[in-house]
Design an enzyme around this catalytic site. Structure first.
Site, mmCIF file in Angstrom:
data_model
loop_
_atom_site.group_PDB
_atom_site.id
_atom_site.type_symbol
_atom_site.label_atom_id
_atom_site.label_comp_id
_atom_site.label_asym_id
_atom_site.label_seq_id
_atom_site.Cartn_x
_atom_site.Cartn_y
_atom_site.Cartn_z
ATOM 1 N N LYS A 142 -8.571 -0.586 1.007
ATOM 2 C CA LYS A 142 -9.654 -0.741 1.942
ATOM 3 C C LYS A 142 -10.560 -1.824 1.229
ATOM 4 O O LYS A 142 -11.086 -1.485 0.170
ATOM 5 C CB LYS A 142 -10.526 0.195 2.373
ATOM 6 C CG LYS A 142 -10.045 1.033 3.699
ATOM 7 C CD LYS A 142 -10.310 -0.056 4.629
ATOM 8 C CE LYS A 142 -9.580 0.239 6.009
ATOM 9 N NZ LYS A 142 -8.406 -0.751 6.116
ATOM 10 N N GLU A 168 0.826 -1.154 -0.008
ATOM 11 C CA GLU A 168 -0.104 -0.030 0.149
ATOM 12 C C GLU A 168 0.863 1.278 0.039
ATOM 13 O O GLU A 168 1.740 1.432 0.883
ATOM 14 C CB GLU A 168 -1.027 0.181 1.250
ATOM 15 C CG GLU A 168 -1.780 1.290 1.036
ATOM 16 C CD GLU A 168 -2.823 1.193 2.308
ATOM 17 O OE1 GLU A 168 -3.986 1.967 2.261
ATOM 18 O OE2 GLU A 168 -2.989 0.189 3.212
#
Length: 325
Positions: free
Chosen positions: A155, A139
């Protein structure tokens, strides 16, 4: 002392500081920021393309979790109650696993095994004064090219794309909005955009929903202002961020350390850099190897399902550390 990130090996430690203003000065820096805000910036003199250094590694001892399953389930319910009361809309509940670190087990050896068994797009291994970190992060927290800044919050997690739920999509959109607001605090007016929303991406053993947020820094803003406006990363805290941080502090019994902080590099001479969110991250501390895992909680969360998500995120990396991959 060394750092390996982005295919580059940095050696020849020249300077260490906790002042992020150094990242706008000169030279190439390895950066580690703990979730609690402790910043370590290490400038190296020799930076060159190189394969990941190897070294000895021995599997750690028995893993223990800072929250067991029942405690984690109760934490999820407390967050759902806070959502019902309007305190938060989403919060990322985490737990830290720890295991005894055998003598002779070096962080370079673990990082090399992660590079082979669970490569991360923003992976980093570093041994710096007072810390040793091996991250397989997928990420992007902040990437900077001149004045252009990009963030790619993750997410939504499933074993396959078919496992992703409506809850995952709504959660991603909430965090994208938070990241937009954070970047907007230091961005030129009208420059914040979302070039990509809710892209399903495959990673070793699982699928994530990933979005992209981009902005142009306002005149006079640099790394200190950028980190101050956006840290800790929105995807590992919650929304509203201040309320989520207070709630998580009450629910999580141990510090997160580098987990959910930031790891990466900055080339001050070229005005470029990339910091990853410190997920899928091991760190050695006080004779223990530690590793964090968590899940984003919304009103639609199933407590047992969220616990299972933390297990899924941890499984492959613990197998690598234990020599099973």
């Amino acid at each position: 002392m060394f750092a390996h990130v982005g295919g580059m090996l940095a050696t020849g430690l020249a300077e260490v500081t906790s002042d992020p203003a150094a990242l706008d000065s000169r030279g190439w820096w390895a950066v580690v920021v703990s979730y609690e805000g402790k910043i370590t910036c290490a400038r190296f003199e020799d930076v060159r393309p190189a394969p990941h250094p190897d070294g000895p590694w021995r599997p750690p001892g028995e893993w223990r979790s800072s929250l067991d399953r029942d405690e984690y389930l109760r934490g999820v319910e407390r967050i759902r109650a806070a959502i019902a009361d309007g305190v938060v809309y989403q919060a990322n509940l985490c737990r830290v696993l720890s295991a005894p670190l055998p003598d002779g087990a070096g962080i370079a050896g673990l990082g090399a095994r992660l590079a082979r068994g669970n490569p991360g797009r923003y992976a980093m291994t570093a041994r710096l004064p007072g810390m040793a970190v091996a991250s397989a992060s997928p990420e992007l927290y902040l990437e900077r090219a001149g004045r252009v800044v990009t963030s790619r919050p993750i997410k939504g997690t499933g074993r396959t794309e078919a496992d992703l739920l409506p809850k995952d999509r709504s959660e991603n959109v909430m965090i994208v909005d938070l990241v937009r607001n954070d970047l907007g605090r230091v961005a030129a007016v009208g420059s914040v955009t979302v070039p990509e929303l809710l892209a399903a991406e495959e990673y070793p053993g699982l699928v994530h929903l990933v979005s992209t947020v981009r902005a142009e820094l306002e005149p006079g803003a640099g790394w200190p202002e950028l980190i101050d406006a956006t840290f800790p990363p929105g995807s590992v805290t919650g929304t509203p961020k201040a309320s989520a941080l207070a709630l998580l502090e009450a629910l999580e019994p141990v510090p997160r350390g580098p987990y959910c902080g930031a790891v990466g590099w900055v080339d001050a001479d070229r005005r470029r850099g990339a910091l990853a969110v410190g997920i899928r991250t091991f760190w050695a501390e006080d004779g223990l190897l530690r590793f964090g895992t968590g899940a984003g909680i919304t009103w639609g969360s199933d407590p047992l399902g969220e616990w299972d998500e933390t297990e899924l995120k941890a499984a492959r990396l613990l197998e690598v550390a234990s020599g099973e991959r």
